[in-house]
Every structure is written in C-alpha cells, then in structure tokens.
Design a protein around this motif. Structure first.
Motif, short mmCIF file in Angstrom:
data_model
loop_
_atom_site.label_atom_id
_atom_site.label_comp_id
_atom_site.label_asym_id
_atom_site.label_seq_id
_atom_site.Cartn_x
_atom_site.Cartn_y
_atom_site.Cartn_z
N ASP A 1 0.97 -1.33 -0.03
CA ASP A 1 -0.04 0.06 0.02
C ASP A 1 0.79 1.28 -0.09
O ASP A 1 0.56 2.21 -0.72
CB ASP A 1 -0.81 0.20 1.36
CG ASP A 1 -2.21 -0.62 1.19
OD1 ASP A 1 -2.33 -1.50 0.04
OD2 ASP A 1 -3.21 -0.77 1.83
N VAL A 2 1.99 1.28 0.82
CA VAL A 2 2.92 2.32 1.01
C VAL A 2 3.53 2.63 -0.54
O VAL A 2 3.38 3.89 -1.10
CB VAL A 2 3.84 2.23 1.86
CG1 VAL A 2 4.93 3.25 1.73
CG2 VAL A 2 3.37 2.24 3.59
N GLY A 3 3.77 1.66 -1.00
CA GLY A 3 4.49 1.75 -2.22
C GLY A 3 3.45 2.40 -3.41
O GLY A 3 3.75 3.07 -4.27
N ARG A 4 2.27 1.71 -3.39
CA ARG A 4 1.33 2.16 -4.30
C ARG A 4 0.98 3.77 -4.22
O ARG A 4 1.01 4.59 -5.03
CB ARG A 4 0.08 1.60 -4.18
CG ARG A 4 -1.10 2.09 -4.99
CD ARG A 4 -0.79 1.86 -6.46
NE ARG A 4 -1.29 3.05 -7.30
CZ ARG A 4 -2.11 2.81 -8.16
NH1 ARG A 4 -2.45 1.65 -8.70
NH2 ARG A 4 -2.66 3.75 -8.87
N ALA A 5 1.08 4.12 -2.88
CA ALA A 5 0.73 5.79 -2.56
C ALA A 5 1.96 6.34 -3.12
O ALA A 5 1.73 7.47 -3.81
CB ALA A 5 0.61 5.89 -0.99
N VAL A 6 3.27 6.15 -2.96
CA VAL A 6 4.33 6.60 -3.32
C VAL A 6 4.46 6.72 -4.78
O VAL A 6 4.82 7.96 -5.03
CB VAL A 6 5.72 5.91 -2.66
CG1 VAL A 6 6.92 6.59 -3.28
CG2 VAL A 6 5.61 6.08 -1.29
N GLU A 7 4.11 5.80 -5.70
CA GLU A 7 4.18 5.80 -7.02
C GLU A 7 3.03 6.74 -7.50
O GLU A 7 3.53 7.67 -8.50
CB GLU A 7 3.86 4.27 -7.47
CG GLU A 7 4.60 4.20 -8.78
CD GLU A 7 3.62 4.35 -9.94
OE1 GLU A 7 3.93 5.21 -10.91
OE2 GLU A 7 2.37 4.16 -9.76
N ASP A 8 2.01 6.88 -6.70
CA ASP A 8 0.99 7.76 -7.20
C ASP A 8 1.47 9.12 -7.20
O ASP A 8 1.45 10.00 -8.08
CB ASP A 8 -0.41 7.70 -6.35
CG ASP A 8 -1.05 6.48 -6.78
OD1 ASP A 8 -0.82 5.71 -7.82
OD2 ASP A 8 -2.22 6.22 -6.08
N VAL A 9 2.01 9.53 -6.00
CA VAL A 9 2.58 10.92 -5.92
C VAL A 9 3.82 10.99 -6.83
O VAL A 9 3.94 12.26 -7.48
CB VAL A 9 2.89 11.38 -4.45
CG1 VAL A 9 3.37 12.37 -4.33
CG2 VAL A 9 1.85 11.05 -3.56
N ALA A 10 4.52 10.11 -6.96
CA ALA A 10 5.72 10.33 -7.77
C ALA A 10 5.36 10.61 -9.12
O ALA A 10 5.71 11.31 -10.01
CB ALA A 10 6.62 9.14 -7.70
N TYR A 11 4.42 9.55 -9.75
CA TYR A 11 3.83 9.79 -11.11
C TYR A 11 3.31 11.31 -11.59
O TYR A 11 3.62 12.00 -12.58
CB TYR A 11 2.89 8.90 -11.26
CG TYR A 11 2.34 8.88 -12.63
CD1 TYR A 11 3.42 8.42 -13.81
CD2 TYR A 11 0.88 9.21 -13.00
CE1 TYR A 11 2.68 8.78 -15.16
CE2 TYR A 11 0.67 9.27 -14.31
CZ TYR A 11 1.36 8.94 -15.34
OH TYR A 11 0.73 8.87 -16.47
N ARG A 12 2.65 11.59 -10.26
CA ARG A 12 1.86 13.03 -10.58
C ARG A 12 3.04 14.06 -10.73
O ARG A 12 2.87 15.17 -11.22
CB ARG A 12 0.89 13.27 -9.39
CG ARG A 12 -0.56 12.47 -9.82
CD ARG A 12 -1.44 13.28 -8.78
NE ARG A 12 -1.15 13.11 -7.56
CZ ARG A 12 -1.57 12.13 -6.48
NH1 ARG A 12 -2.09 11.12 -7.26
NH2 ARG A 12 -1.22 12.09 -5.41
N ASN A 13 4.15 13.94 -9.95
CA ASN A 13 5.26 15.00 -9.83
C ASN A 13 6.35 14.88 -10.83
O ASN A 13 7.42 15.49 -10.71
CB ASN A 13 5.72 14.90 -8.45
CG ASN A 13 4.58 15.89 -7.71
OD1 ASN A 13 4.51 17.01 -7.77
ND2 ASN A 13 3.80 14.96 -7.17
#
Lengths: 354, 354
Positions: free
Chosen positions: B101-113
């Motif tokens: 879950d943590v990884g998924r969240a980090v990837e979401d934020v990373a992708y958006r930025n």
DNA sequence: GTGAAAGCGCTAACAC
DNA sequence: GTGTTAGCGCTTTCAC
C-alpha cells in the motif's frame, strides 16, 4: 537544488574519499586516472572490460578507485552507451497480490543482474499505460515487463518500442512477443470439473471483465460445463471485492431452485467478495453452496474458511518473465517465446460436498 | 545490443518522426533547433523554463518538436543537471501488504510529479539495504523513502547520503530525519485495553523482532497491562505467518489455566499465523480465546473470521512520506518533520466476549 | 595493451 | 530575449 557533499556512508563500510573532484564533491574517472598515473581510457577498461588491462596497471587503478571512493556516474555512462540498466514493470495495480509477487520476483532477478526496477501502476488505463511506456523509452530502459490492458494489447505491434518487451499474465494467442502466462483455460476447466465432481450443477462464474485472463478462464469453465450438457452462467465484473460481493449477493437473492449451487471466482478479489456475500447470507460451504476461486492467497488456507483455490505460480511467473527479458537483451534476434505455466488445484473444504 | 529504430507507438497517438537524427534514430535538441531555425539554447528554454521565450519563437520551436516527435534525452539532462528525477523506495519486502500500500501511494505521488519510482527489497538485510542506498546515490536519486532495518537505523547519520531521506514506519524517537510513523504505543495500548475491557486477562503478544515498531507496540501493550497490575507475556518472533503459527500452537499446548486467554499480534502475518493455530486447535473466538491484531487486511472482515484489528492508514503513510520528500527537495534547509498518524481500532467479533 | 581525442545530448554561464 | 560556447563524465574509435 542544494546538495550535501557526498561522503561514503557508515564507518569503514568502504574507504572514504580522500580527495574530491570539482565542485560536485565526487571523484570522476579523471581523478582516478590522474591518481593512478594512467589515461581515463585505462580506468574505463578496468571498469568495464575484464582482462583488458594487465595486472600491475590494473591493480594501480583499482587502488586509486578505492582510495578515492570512486563510483561511476551512471548518467554519463548511459548517455554514452545509449542504454540504461533499467527494467520497467507496468502492471494494473501493484496492490493485487498476484502482481505483488510478480514484482518481487522481477526485482530479485533484476537486482542480481545489476538492473534497477522501475515500478508503474497503469490502473487498467490505456492512456496511463501508454504514458509509462513512453517514459520507459525516455529512460532508455533495457527492457519492460508489461501486463497490458486489453486496448494496449490490441494496439501493440512488434517494433513499437525501442526496448524488448515481455508480457505477463495477459497476452493474445497470436501475438509474436515474449510472454509468460498461465494455462488459464485448463486451470478454469479443472476447477469447474472439480466442482462438477462434487455434485454441483448450477455453477456461476465471477469473471473479471478487463483482462484476457477472464475471457480465457471463462472459456475453460464453459467447456467443462458444456461437456456435461450444462449452460454457463458468467457474471462479468470489475475485478474488485465490492463488485464480487454485490453480484454474489444479488445471485443469492434468487429463488433457491434457480440460484447457483456453486461459485467460481476468477481472481482473489472476486473470491473474497463472493465469500463475504455467502457468509453474510448465512450460507455454509460446502453444504449450502460450493466455492472455489483463483489465487491461493494465504488467508484461503485458514481452517475457518478452507477455500478451494487455483494456485498460480506467481513468483515463478515473475522470475520467468525477468529471465526471458534478460535472454532477449542478450539475443535480440531469437524467436519470441511463449512460456505457459500450469495452475494447481488446491482442493479444500469449501467444495468438498460429495 | 541492437536496437530497433524508434517509432512513436500507436497510430496517431502522437506525431511521427519525419526525420531522424544521427545513427541513433532519435531526434536531438540540435535537430529541433535546426528545424525551427533557432539555437539549442532556445529549444532548451522552451522545454524547461516557462515564459522565457516569446510566443512566436516558442510556437515555432513547439511545432518543430511535434514534427520531429522529439523527446528529451534524460541521461544527458541528468548528466548536466547532476540530479535524476528518481525516487527510491527501500522496504524489507514489497509483498507485505503494508508496504504494498505504501508503495502504491508513493508511486501515485511520484507519477503526478514527474518522478520515477525505483523499488528495492532489503529483506531486513542491512548489507542489502546499504547496497541499495549506494545504488540510489549512483543514480543521483532525488530522494529516497526508507523503512530501515534496525542496524541501518542505528548506523544512519544525517548527511550520510547525497539525497534527502524520509523514513517510514520505523524510526528512532531521537533521529533528526523526516519521517512518518504510526503512534505504535497508543495503538497497541488501545488494542490491549480493548481486550482487557472484554474481560481477557492473560493476554499474550506476538511481536515482530526485527523492527522498532514491534518494540513500541510491545511497550504500549505492556503499559496497558501494567495499569491493571498484569504481567506482559511477549513472544518475540520472526514476523512471518509460520513463526506466528508455531508460537501460538506452542502457547496453546500449555495447561488451560496457564495458557493465554487472548492474543494480540503486532502485524498481519503474525495475526494470520495465530488464527491458523487457534482454528487448528479447535478453539472458537471470542469464547475460548480472544484475538486482535495489527493491519486491517481485507480478509479480516470476512464474517467467518470477523477479526478485531488495528487499521493503519497505510496509503496515507505512503502519501505523506512522498509529500515530505517533495517538500524537502524544494527546501533542503527546513527542519526535519516527524509526522505521526493514528491507528484505528476496528472492533469485531473475535474480541467481543463481554 | 595503452593513450589521445572526439563526442553522446543537454543546460548554464556569459555575451550581446 | 536570444545565441555562442563550454563542459557534465563517460566510452570508444583510432593510432601506436
């Protein structure tokens, strides 16, 4: 952005930098060459071509590398080589236990081979998938492992991308691309036959609507039923727990004579949703209703659930995909391979009525 | 390695390359400049500095970029800028649902930025963790999110690494680093009090031995018991299902008067193992034994299990960590932040004896 | 086997 | 506001 000067971390983990190059604070190949009294070419050769430099010189270079705590600049290397040691993994959602396992396997193989793994979640969104593939092209990735969306798969042509591509989990029969998939038809057929053997006759299928796997598993299920002269009862659903739960609850609301006497779910989330609805309705397995589903998630073995599953060799699938990719990187010309792995029926109490 | 010539994928997705630069088959900034009749500087400015180039010229450049299907070479950019838009995520094992879950969240934020996420599994191995951190330094990563091993945490000093670091899940009280953690003490205390309120008195703890979280959760548990004059019964275990199962089975083999009347597990895998052993022993919850555990995994809500859990805001933890990292990248000087999130007790049947 | 020199594609001083 | 020029750190001809 400001950068703290680089220091080798930890006491004694590796030799410290005694001298720092330029403003960057990092030793470059030039510094190493200078310290060893050789040309940068020689340093480069020590770094990249084993056996190209004779022992005495090589040792001097290695000493200088150690003294300076030199580490090669990957960006420069990539710019020069026009290729990055990067592998992309593009899946719909890493939170799906199937992809989590696959990802772990790919990362293991990648790490052992000096490759980095970049993780991408496409959310079944073809545009996002496309965007990630472009990203991988921009990164000059060495290769990409992809679990494609339906549209992406339809659109995909060999040569579209400047990197080798390996498909996992989802692929078309016809596509001429390296790929590793489950024998979905056989696995679903096997599970259905198992339910039939247990005496169930009105077997409903909860099938994921977004993937080729759902279709193939439906076909195996339908074939098994047809062999007994029975009609398929597929429910095409978003592959989520909630969808599985709602559809199941609706199913179970039908008059007893019409409603299914067994459920087969084509993935772990749908299985979970089905169980939720069945238990909420106060039905017991296997007496009142039989249950089986794909993905042998760890909780399915709990005695209180004891759910019959199809175990997919998830780690093997990921490992094999990564290996195919490595082989393809070494030999771009070799014919495309299709690796088909078998699912294993794990028969448990939820389907043991007979 | 041979490369197929690059072609923009998909019909009409983006304009094709009409002209190809050099042998590489890719248009470079030089080609764009030439086609637009400007200098490469101007092209670069159009690409990186909004508003720096006046409209008519800018439009000509943009047209040339579109015509050529130009995409910037990231390696060259990174070499020049001495920084890559890469975020590393180093966790013990991405297969743990918490880290997934943590990884998924980090990837979401990373992708958006516009950042890529490189995934690393340390397997609780300090050497592997160290190696990955060095890798990230070599990559000139913009930042790293780390769930450290105990030894890694002990060894860590600010300034060790040339990138900002954010700790997740595990951290020392004292450490002067950005971090986002659960209030483990409060959560464990709350869960223990809940079991006490249900009338359980001989509450055993299954605690993970490798992490600071296990220790903090133990402290919260012990404090709650102490407030009632009760002695803690911790079992320090490898955080795996098997370890949890074996330890629980052994516990339950004790004479009824001595064996625990409730179990608290400090993570999802230990909880699963405990349930497995309890059910295998034919014990019912909540009558024969009470059960509660960390990590509100989806299967815990199944009516047949109905397990009381501490829900961690896993996605929020990952999202917050990524946001802290972005803020730190923008302002390297700002003081370190410690974000503490609260767990939520999800009281279910497995502990509802009273 | 080793070195000199060129250049990968880009951005950032510095001029104008 | 735009162009000229240098150079990031590395690998790779090409000589010797």
């Amino acid at each position: 952005m400001q950068r703290t000067p680089y220091r080798r971390p930890g006491p004694g983990t590796r030799p410290f930098s005694h001298r720092l190059a330029q403003e960057s604070g990092l030793a470059s190949i030039k510094d190493v060459a200078q310290r060893a009294g050789v040309s940068t070419t020689t340093v480069s050769r020590v770094l990249t071509t084993p056996g190209a430099v004779r022992a005495p010189l090589r040792e001097r270079v290695e000493q200088a590398i150690a003294d300076l705590g030199y580490r090669p600049n990957l960006a420069a290397r990539r710019l020069r080589q026009r290729r990055a040691s990067i592998v992309g993994l593009i899946v719909s959602d890493i939170r799906s236990p199937f992809f989590t396992d696959v990802g772990r396997a790919v990362e293991d193989v990648a790490y052992r081979n000096g490759l980095r793994l970049i993780l991408c979640n496409s959310d079944e969104n073809p545009a996002k998938e496309q965007s990630y593939l472009e990203l991988m092209a921009d990164e000059q990735a060495s290769g990409v492992i992809l679990s494609p969306t339906m549209e992406g798969l339809r659109r995909l042509r060999p040569g579209d991308w400047p990197f080798p591509l390996v498909l996992v989990d989802r692929a078309l029969e016809s596509s001429r691309v390296d790929r590793v998939v489950l024998d979905n038809h056989a696995a679903a057929r096997r599970a259905t036959e198992h339910l039939l053997q247990s005496g169930y006759r009105r077997i409903a299928l909860l099938a994921g609507i977004h993937s080729t796997t759902g279709q193939q598993r439906h076909a195996g299920y339908a074939d098994a039923l047809a062999a007994h002269g029975l009609a398929p009862r597929p429910l095409w659903l978003d592959p989520t727990r909630d969808a599985g739960q709602r559809a199941t609850a609706q199913c179970l609301a039908a008059p007893p004579a019409e409603r299914p006497d067994a459920l087969l779910a084509t993935n772990g989330l749908l299985l979970l949703g089905a169980l939720q609805a069945v238990q909420a309705a106060g039905l017991r397995t296997p007496q009142d209703i039989g249950i089986a589903g794909f993905d042998n998630n760890d909780w399915t073995a709990l005695p209180a659930l004891d759910v019959t599953t199809i175990a997919q060799p998830t780690y093997d699938i990921g490992r094999t995909a990564a290996e195919l990719l490595l082989q393809r990187m070494q030999d771009p010309a070799r014919p495309a391979r299709r690796v088909v792995l078998e699912g294993e029926l794990v028969a448990r109490g939820s389907s043991a009525r007979s």
